[in-house]
Design a protein around this motif. Structure first.
Motif, PDB file in Angstrom:
ATOM      1  N   GLN A  31      72.050  26.081  52.533  1.00 13.96           N
ATOM      2  CA  GLN A  31      71.052  25.309  52.661  1.00 13.96           C
ATOM      3  C   GLN A  31      69.818  25.958  51.605  1.00 13.96           C
ATOM      4  OE1 GLN A  31      69.589  27.688  55.883  1.00 13.96           O
ATOM      5  NE2 GLN A  31      71.452  27.823  56.762  1.00 13.96           N
ATOM      6  N   VAL A  32      69.159  24.456  51.416  1.00 13.64           N
ATOM      7  CA  VAL A  32      68.224  25.046  50.162  1.00 13.64           C
ATOM      8  C   VAL A  32      66.725  24.949  50.779  1.00 13.64           C
ATOM      9  CG1 VAL A  32      69.458  24.380  48.381  1.00 13.64           C
ATOM     10  CG2 VAL A  32      68.053  22.705  49.784  1.00 13.64           C
ATOM     11  N   PRO A  33      65.740  25.890  50.712  1.00 10.95           N
ATOM     12  CA  PRO A  33      63.882  25.285  51.061  1.00 10.95           C
ATOM     13  C   PRO A  33      63.163  24.373  50.526  1.00 10.95           C
ATOM     14  CG  PRO A  33      64.460  27.128  49.675  1.00 10.95           C
ATOM     15  CD  PRO A  33      65.530  26.494  49.530  1.00 10.95           C
ATOM     16  N   VAL A  34      62.685  23.605  50.493  1.00  8.46           N
ATOM     17  CA  VAL A  34      61.613  22.392  50.285  1.00  8.46           C
ATOM     18  C   VAL A  34      60.479  22.454  50.631  1.00  8.46           C
ATOM     19  CG1 VAL A  34      61.701  19.776  50.545  1.00  8.46           C
ATOM     20  CG2 VAL A  34      63.714  21.014  50.530  1.00  8.46           C
ATOM     21  N   LEU A  35      59.392  22.727  50.069  1.00  9.97           N
ATOM     22  CA  LEU A  35      58.288  22.837  49.823  1.00  9.97           C
ATOM     23  C   LEU A  35      57.282  21.358  49.271  1.00  9.97           C
ATOM     24  CD1 LEU A  35      59.473  25.954  50.116  1.00  9.97           C
ATOM     25  CD2 LEU A  35      56.544  26.425  48.970  1.00  9.97           C
ATOM     26  N   LEU A  36      56.711  20.694  50.167  1.00 10.56           N
ATOM     27  CA  LEU A  36      55.753  19.191  50.339  1.00 10.56           C
ATOM     28  C   LEU A  36      54.095  20.319  49.710  1.00 10.56           C
ATOM     29  CD1 LEU A  36      58.747  18.508  52.197  1.00 10.56           C
ATOM     30  CD2 LEU A  36      57.721  16.862  50.813  1.00 10.56           C
ATOM     31  N   TRP A  37      53.898  19.697  49.329  1.00  9.31           N
ATOM     32  CA  TRP A  37      52.281  19.739  49.454  1.00  9.31           C
ATOM     33  C   TRP A  37      52.170  18.589  49.285  1.00  9.31           C
ATOM     34  CZ3 TRP A  37      54.985  22.314  45.741  1.00  9.31           C
ATOM     35  CH2 TRP A  37      54.723  22.624  44.753  1.00  9.31           C
TER      36      TRP A  37
END
Length: 448
Positions: A31-37
């Motif tokens: 798994q990889v984390p994803v951050l969106l803003w």
């Protein structure tokens, strides 16, 4: 102003939720984390259960709704490797924000108009996320950095995909925390350039692949649900039993039957072997258990029982223990090895040295240095009413130990001091006459 503070708190709570979700995700897949803003707003993410892994199809559906309305400028911060553990270890999750390696990232999440955090995205390849963004925007990614971005003219009326590659912990001269801190500075510089250009953007921070992969363990064929783990019960060897004419009459069990033929020699555990009982016998008054081992050792236990009028019951005692080896015999008399005839005798340590219960009485010089040490020893030579089980055991440990006696004597001494002090206080007498200031003073005769 109040609304801006409220939204900032919500975004801060969302980032903290990401960090705490790192502990709750319990899958074993990559798994990889994803951050969106975004500075222009993002649609809300549907709520999901703790530990949920976002699939590629779910991310595609969300990007379609987020990027489908009007031209978008997407800034993709693509790190070589990234995992949830990087936020856990280097994110200052316990309130120590000054020690965090993601200070600019946290500030961006707090000040943006909206943000979305995906703690666990199913990883399907190093180019999966760039390909998804390229498909949604319909443009090829443009590789830039903070310096080239300063001189780049961005057309906000069309879709733009800006790609910033970030390294991971591959430099032997820098620690992982220093590398992540440098990446965070790059993110801060890029966002400052975008702010100076007054270009509305959507930023994505993720990794090409996981930095830490937990090996997957198949649970097919295993029961699903909660179950109690039964402790492995060690196998207990059966006791040595001699059968007389009427059934079992002598039983012996010991964890170890250690013998040594010198005061400094190695110990030999006879309990590890199975002996023969040739020469053993039992009757109403005497019993003899002879253990013959293939290694050449012979161990004999002689017991007898007598009636004692004071207690009005029969008692048995272990009279002697003999060890034969190398054509020599050593005899040991017993001390305090006795019990009621209907009981068995048990002791955790029966030895011929130290606090000895076996006293050497051999006159042979060669056998005088022999030693015995029986661990977790139990024997019964009479009244085996339970058949193949020992009767109630009379243990060699006394009821009143040294610690109990010390506690009792100390308590009695303190009680004596208390009673003596109370007695002395009760003997104090107060005056029965006092001076009256309005009357004559008291005259005390000196002759008395």
């Amino acid at each position: 102003m109040a609304e801006w503070k409220c939204s900032s708190r919500l975004r801060l709570m969302a980032f903290i939720a990401l960090l705490f979700a790192l502990f709750s995700t319990g899958s074993s897949t990559a798994q990889v984390p994803v951050l969106l803003w975004s500075s222009d707003g993002l649609p809300a993410l549907p709520p999901s259960a703790a530990g949920h892994i976002v699939s590629t199809d779910q991310l595609t559906a969300y990007l379609t709704s987020a990027l489908g309305s009007g031209p978008r400028t997407v800034v993709l911060f693509l790190q070589d490797k990234l995992s949830k553990d990087d936020f856990t270890v280097f994110g200052g999750v316990f309130g120590n924000k000054q020690d965090s390696a993601f200070q600019n990232l946290e500030a961006a999440l707090q000040t943006s108009s909206s943000s979305v955090t995906l703690p666990a995205l199913e990883w399907s390849g190093s180019s999966a996320i760039p390909a998804l963004l390229q498909e949604e925007l319909g443009v090829s990614p443009l590789l830039v950095d903070a310096d080239t971005l300063t001189h780049l003219s961005i057309n906000s009326s069309a879709n733009n995909l800006l790609l910033i590659n970030l390294p991971y912990c591959t430099n032997a001269h820098k620690s992982c925390k220093e590398v992540l801190h440098d990446n965070d500075e790059i993110i801060g510089n890029v966002l400052s350039v975008m702010k100076d250009k007054k270009v509305k953007y959507t930023a994505v921070y993720t990794g090409s692949q996981p930095s830490r992969v937990i090996s997957e363990t198949s649970i097919s064929g295993q029961p699903v649900g909660r179950s109690l783990l039964q402790a492995v019960t060690p196998s207990v060897k059966p006791p040595i039993m001699f059968n007389g004419t009427g059934g079992p009459c002598i039983m012996l069990w010991a964890q170890n039957l250690n013998v040594s033929l010198s005061s400094t020699g190695a110990w030999i555990d006879l309990a590890a072997d199975t002996p023969t009982l040739t020469g053993s016998f039992c009757n109403n008054s005497n019993s003899l258990l002879v253990l013959n081992y293939a290694s050449g050792y012979t161990l004999s236990f002689a017991m007898s029982q007598r009636f004692f009028p004071v207690s009005a019951r029969n008692w048995f005692s272990l009279n002697s223990v003999q060890l034969q080896a190398n054509s020599l015999t050593a005899s040991f008399g017993s001390r305090s090895i006795y019990a009621p005839a209907e009981y068995s005798f048990h002791c955790m340590s029966v030895s011929s040295f130290g606090d000895a219960l076996l006293l050497p009485n051999s006159t042979n010089v060669n056998a005088s240095q022999w030693r015995l040490n029986f661990v977790d020893f139990q024997i019964q030579g009479f009244s085996l009413a339970n058949g193949t089980d020992f009767s109630y055991a009379s243990d060699c440990a006394g009821f009143f130990t040294a610690g109990i006696w010390m506690g009792l004597l100390t308590s009695l001494l303190m009680l004596y001091i208390f009673v003596y002090g109370l007695h002395m206080i009760m003997q104090l007498n107060t005056m029965d006459r006092f001076d009256d200031p309005k009357g004559p003073s008291i005259a005390v005769p000196q002759s008395e």
